[in-house]
Design a protein around this motif. Structure first.
Motif, PDB file in Angstrom:
ATOM      1  N   VAL A  64       0.878  -1.163   0.000  1.00 24.42           N
ATOM      2  CA  VAL A  64       0.000   0.000   0.000  1.00 24.42           C
ATOM      3  C   VAL A  64       0.918   1.215   0.000  1.00 24.42           C
ATOM      4  CG1 VAL A  64      -1.815   1.249   1.221  1.00 24.42           C
ATOM      5  CG2 VAL A  64      -1.750  -1.263   1.314  1.00 24.42           C
ATOM      6  N   THR A  65       0.851   1.996  -1.083  1.00 23.21           N
ATOM      7  CA  THR A  65       1.770   3.115  -1.261  1.00 23.21           C
ATOM      8  C   THR A  65       1.010   4.355  -1.682  1.00 23.21           C
ATOM      9  OG1 THR A  65       3.433   1.528  -2.042  1.00 23.21           O
ATOM     10  CG2 THR A  65       3.856   3.853  -2.474  1.00 23.21           C
ATOM     11  N   ARG A  66       1.287   5.470  -1.038  1.00 28.25           N
ATOM     12  CA  ARG A  66       0.724   6.754  -1.442  1.00 28.25           C
ATOM     13  C   ARG A  66       1.583   7.295  -2.586  1.00 28.25           C
ATOM     14  NH1 ARG A  66      -3.822   9.345  -1.802  1.00 28.25           N
ATOM     15  NH2 ARG A  66      -3.572  11.575  -1.694  1.00 28.25           N
ATOM     16  N   THR A  67       0.976   7.598  -3.727  1.00 34.84           N
ATOM     17  CA  THR A  67       1.725   8.101  -4.869  1.00 34.84           C
ATOM     18  C   THR A  67       2.077   9.566  -4.668  1.00 34.84           C
ATOM     19  OG1 THR A  67      -0.245   8.737  -6.111  1.00 34.84           O
ATOM     20  CG2 THR A  67       0.569   6.489  -6.437  1.00 34.84           C
ATOM     21  N   ARG A  68       3.020  10.048  -5.478  1.00 33.01           N
ATOM     22  CA  ARG A  68       3.447  11.439  -5.415  1.00 33.01           C
ATOM     23  C   ARG A  68       3.073  12.142  -6.706  1.00 33.01           C
ATOM     24  NH1 ARG A  68       9.575  10.475  -3.866  1.00 33.01           N
ATOM     25  NH2 ARG A  68       9.191   8.579  -5.012  1.00 33.01           N
ATOM     26  N   GLY A  69       3.190  13.450  -6.711  1.00 38.27           N
ATOM     27  CA  GLY A  69       2.942  14.220  -7.922  1.00 38.27           C
ATOM     28  C   GLY A  69       1.467  14.487  -8.144  1.00 38.27           C
ATOM     29  N   GLN A  70       1.143  14.875  -9.388  1.00 40.55           N
ATOM     30  CA  GLN A  70      -0.246  15.183  -9.733  1.00 40.55           C
ATOM     31  C   GLN A  70      -1.104  13.926  -9.672  1.00 40.55           C
ATOM     32  OE1 GLN A  70      -0.287  17.186 -13.523  1.00 40.55           O
ATOM     33  NE2 GLN A  70      -1.436  18.847 -12.615  1.00 40.55           N
ATOM     34  N   GLY A  71      -2.345  14.094  -9.267  1.00 35.76           N
ATOM     35  CA  GLY A  71      -3.264  12.957  -9.210  1.00 35.76           C
ATOM     36  C   GLY A  71      -2.911  11.959  -8.128  1.00 35.76           C
ATOM     37  N   GLN A  72      -2.456  12.455  -6.995  1.00 41.33           N
ATOM     38  CA  GLN A  72      -2.071  11.559  -5.899  1.00 41.33           C
ATOM     39  C   GLN A  72      -3.209  10.616  -5.550  1.00 41.33           C
ATOM     40  OE1 GLN A  72      -0.684  13.673  -2.490  1.00 41.33           O
ATOM     41  NE2 GLN A  72       1.010  14.621  -3.575  1.00 41.33           N
ATOM     42  N   HIS A  73      -2.833   9.381  -5.227  1.00 39.60           N
ATOM     43  CA  HIS A  73      -3.798   8.380  -4.789  1.00 39.60           C
ATOM     44  C   HIS A  73      -3.053   7.306  -4.015  1.00 39.60           C
ATOM     45  CE1 HIS A  73      -2.218   6.773  -8.571  1.00 39.60           C
ATOM     46  NE2 HIS A  73      -2.488   5.576  -8.081  1.00 39.60           N
TER      47      HIS A  73
END
Length: 137
Positions: A64-73
């Motif tokens: 389970v990883t929180r993404t970075r940059g635009q459109g984070q999810h």
């Protein structure tokens, strides 16, 4: 994908990520995770997926990883281990620059910043299950 005879993993050089990582993709609505693995294998590597003997069609690993940059999810990944021979996959999707089949030991020796962030943990878990399977035979 794992070549069980020589304990080598298929890794792809992913253009957008700039990392070596296992192939994969997103689950479609109402699609079971194992069906996703099979579909993505056909779409990205142009071969049929077969479950490896160590895990069958069950996932080996969850991240389970929180993404970075635009459109984070939040990205939730289930990692299935598929069986293949190292020479079996020769063609691949345009989103990859290359493929390679390093041994599990070579994956662990690779610098962490060249791989998916969970690759070392995944590889150690796979190695421990392979060793357990070998010791119970």
């Amino acid at each position: 994908m794992l070549d069980e005879a020589c304990n080598a993993l298929l890794l792809v050089a992913h253009r957008k990520a700039g990392l070596w990582l296992p192939s994969g993709g997103q689950v479609e609505p109402m699609e079971a995770p194992w069906s996703t693995s099979r579909r993505e294998c056909r779409e990205e590597l142009w071969t049929e997926a077969e479950p490896c003997s160590i895990t069958s069609d069950r996932p080996l690993f969850l991240t389970v990883t929180r993404t970075r940059g635009q459109g984070q999810h939040t990205d939730v990944s289930l990692c299935h281990v598929l069986r293949a021979e190292a020479g079996q996959v020769t063609s691949f999707e345009a989103e990859f620059d290359a493929i390679k089949w390093p041994s599990l030991d070579r994956v662990l020796a690779a610098p962490r910043d060249t791989l998916d962030r969970h690759m070392h943990r995944f590889t150690r878990k796979l190695m421990s299950l392979a060793a357990l399977r070998t010791s119970t035979r």
